[in-house]
Design an enzyme around this catalytic site. Structure first.
Site, PDB file in Angstrom:
ATOM      1  N   LYS A 221       0.850  -1.196   0.000  1.00 46.58           N
ATOM      2  CA  LYS A 221       0.000   0.000   0.000  1.00 46.58           C
ATOM      3  C   LYS A 221       0.883   1.243   0.000  1.00 46.58           C
ATOM      4  O   LYS A 221       1.941   1.253   0.645  1.00 46.58           O
ATOM      5  CB  LYS A 221      -0.885  -0.041   1.259  1.00 46.58           C
TER       6      LYS A 221
ATOM      7  N   SER B 215      -9.758   1.422   2.664  1.00 50.54           N
ATOM      8  CA  SER B 215      -8.879   2.214   1.841  1.00 50.54           C
ATOM      9  C   SER B 215      -7.790   1.417   1.122  1.00 50.54           C
ATOM     10  O   SER B 215      -7.216   1.911   0.158  1.00 50.54           O
ATOM     11  CB  SER B 215      -8.208   3.286   2.700  1.00 50.54           C
TER      12      SER B 215
ATOM     13  N   SER C 128      -9.968  -1.028   6.862  1.00 51.04           N
ATOM     14  CA  SER C 128      -9.385  -0.861   5.531  1.00 51.04           C
ATOM     15  C   SER C 128      -8.618  -2.051   4.976  1.00 51.04           C
ATOM     16  O   SER C 128      -8.205  -2.010   3.812  1.00 51.04           O
ATOM     17  CB  SER C 128      -8.471   0.358   5.515  1.00 51.04           C
TER      18      SER C 128
HETATM   19  N1  GLN Z   1     -13.269   3.603   6.097  1.00 51.47           N
HETATM   20  C1  GLN Z   1     -12.743   4.035   7.364  1.00 51.47           C
HETATM   21  C2  GLN Z   1     -12.401   5.495   7.294  1.00 51.47           C
HETATM   22  O1  GLN Z   1     -12.591   6.079   6.279  1.00 51.47           O
HETATM   23  C3  GLN Z   1     -11.551   3.210   7.746  1.00 51.47           C
HETATM   24  C4  GLN Z   1     -10.331   3.599   7.012  1.00 51.47           C
HETATM   25  C5  GLN Z   1      -9.139   2.780   7.382  1.00 51.47           C
HETATM   26  O2  GLN Z   1      -9.246   1.740   8.012  1.00 51.47           O
HETATM   27  N2  GLN Z   1      -7.989   3.292   7.000  1.00 51.47           N
HETATM   28  O3  GLN Z   1     -11.957   6.059   8.266  1.00 51.47           O
END
Ligand code: GLN
Length: 501
Positions: free
Chosen positions: A86, A161, A185
């Site tokens: 990532k 994400s 994510s």
């Molecule tokens: N979807 C969640 C957010 O937008 C989690 C994101 C993540 O785990 N990085 O905060």
């Protein structure tokens, strides 16, 4: 080039390692084939932001030399296996953009611990993967460089994400990747793309060199198509690191008890999760089906309550933005980040650089965090959110007095189409079943269990472990894998030839 019997794209990490050891193919042949496949296939998916051709070839040469000298036999089980990361993970000489214009030209001067450990394990680094900007989001639609598409349906999001990390594995571009999970994510994109995704217990993996979002919530973990591959990658990256004081000595072989089965294990179901508004019937049916299969294998299914878990989302959207606001303060156009030219005073340079460098969702989180931490407001929100955190943590530790593992939905639904979810609050609900695990710090993972009856898209079930008992959820996942089979490459990407035949 195809390996004996099976194309590289469909091979597991364990199979690739064995093929190298048996001299069925060389690391150079493997790497050239993987690079070629990324070139041909990633046009459609857009999982990669940068392909590290030179680093991959250099590591392949190192592996081939080790095979020739016999040293390969002493290397670990992931030596010679391709991997990608990532784009919030620093790796010397690569761009680390976090999919943001803010860091478009940032080149890492050092390598983060999880990536370094994969390199030390002899893995072949293929590059950096797309994500929601600074990991804010659940669809990769907030990436400044365009979204990633779901290999199971290119008009659908891969989740987020860590959408690029999930899609790269689902499309067979790499057998393994790393993502990060602050509220869901790793697990939600793994569920959307039909691959295994593991968020380890907070502290299992070092966060050193990962661009921080919520430092008390962030955790790095693996994506794979088999449970064993995921466990091996977790073995490689986990354990104490003097550079991250929250990392813990682990001393566990996460792959050791995968074959033990679930007979005698107590597996919890949370009625409030199963009755949650918004959970689609096809996802609910899959969780129920997985419970039935585990029961048939000899597990005892037990109802457990998490009375405070319904407050997790509210607590997260206080704690997460507060931590993000503090962490993102460093991108000030002076120390780091985009610098808007031509400003006479520093104040207007800051303002213009941050306004232009960050996208909408990042700006929303920063403003929210700035407000929540301001005098007079702090006591009303931040404090209660921390109290809720304590209560949720206690809920989980109470539940794990009764059960060894909890089975739950990952996301309320399967992958949605691009543009379908535009309201931020609706997007935030993607993580309604995952966020409480980050708040409590436990391990959680998504395990693919086939396709939804209504949408025909992949569904994952969530397995949750007690803190530092991640091996328990992996053991249950392996039992499910014996029922459902290992995850496969998405059908349109399963063949080796031309593009998306
Ligand atoms: N979807 C969640 C957010 O937008 C989690 C994101 C993540 O785990 N990085 O905060």
């Amino acid at each position: 080039m195809a390996a004996v019997g099976k194309p590289f794209g469909a091979m597991s990490a364990v199979e690739i390692h064995a093929g190298l050891a048996a001299k069925d193919f060389s690391a150079a042949e493997l790497t050239d084939s993987v690079l070629d496949r990324i070139r041909r296939r990633d046009e459609k998916v857009h999982a990669f932001l940068e392909v590290t051709v030179d680093a991959a070839k250099a590591q392949a040469a190192h592996i081939d030399a080790a095979i020739a000298s016999g040293a390969f036999a002493q290397m670990g089980p992931l030596a010679g296996v391709p991997v990608a990361y990532k784009d919030n993970m620093n790796m010397t000489g690569t761009h680390t953009t976090c999919s943001s214009n803010m860091l478009q030209n940032y080149v890492s001067p050092y390598t983060c611990t999880p990536v370094q450990r994969t390199l030390d394990a002899g893995m072949i680094p293929l590059g950096k993967l797309n994500m929601d900007e600074f990991a804010f989001g659940s669809s990769t639609e907030t990436s400044a460089f365009g979204p990633t598409c779901n290999p199971w349906g290119l008009t659908h999001v891969p989740g987020g994400s860590s959408g690029g990390s999930a899609a790269a594995v689902a499309a067979g571009l790499v057998p393994l990747s790393l993502g990060s999970d602050t509220g869901g994510s790793i697990r939600q994109p793994a569920s959307f793309c039909g691959v295994v995704g593991v968020k380890p217990t907070y502290g299992v993996v070092s966060r050193y060199g990962i661009v921080a979002f919520g430092s008390s919530l962030d955790q790095v973990g693996p994506f794979a198509r088999t449970v064993e591959d995921a466990a091996q990658l977790l073995n490689a990256i986990s354990g104490h690191d003097p550079l991250d004081c929250t990392s813990q000595p682990v001393g566990v072989d996460f792959a050791a008890n995968l074959a033990e089965g679930v007979r005698g294990m107590r597996i919890g179901i949370v009625p409030a999760f199963m009755e949650a508004k918004g959970l689609t019937p096809e996802v609910k049916a899959k969780v129920q089906e997985a419970a039935d299969k585990l029961q048939a294998q000899g597990a005892e299914i037990v109802e457990v309550q998490l009375p405070n878990a319904q407050a997790a989302m509210s607590a997260y959207y206080v704690l997460g933005p507060c931590e993000a606001f503090s962490n993102l303060a460093r991108f000030d156009s002076v120390r780091y980040g985009y610098c808007d030219p031509g400003h006479a005073d520093l104040g207007s340079q800051y303002e213009a650089s941050r306004s232009k460098g960050f996208g909408d969702e990042a700006r929303r989180r920063i403003m929210l965090g700035s407000y929540l931490l301001s005098a007079g407001v702090y006591d009303k929100y931040y404090y209660p959110a921390q109290q809720i955190r304590t209560l949720i943590t206690k809920d989980y530790s109470d539940a794990f007095q009764k059960v060894d593992c909890i089975l739950a939905p990952v996301a309320p639904r399967t992958a949605f189409e691009f543009g379908e979810v535009t309201d931020p609050t609706e997007m935030y609900l993607s993580d309604m079943f995952t966020i409480s695990i980050n708040i409590a710090g436990n391990g959680g993972m998504s395990m693919p269990v086939g396709l939804g009856a209504d949408t025909g898209l992949p569904v994952g079930v969530q397995l949750i472990s007690a803190a530092f008992r991640d091996q328990d959820m992996l053991r249950v996942a392996a039992a499910l894998e014996r029922e459902y089979g290992p995850a496969c490459v998405a059908p349109d990407f399963a063949s080796e030839g031309g593009d998306a035949e």
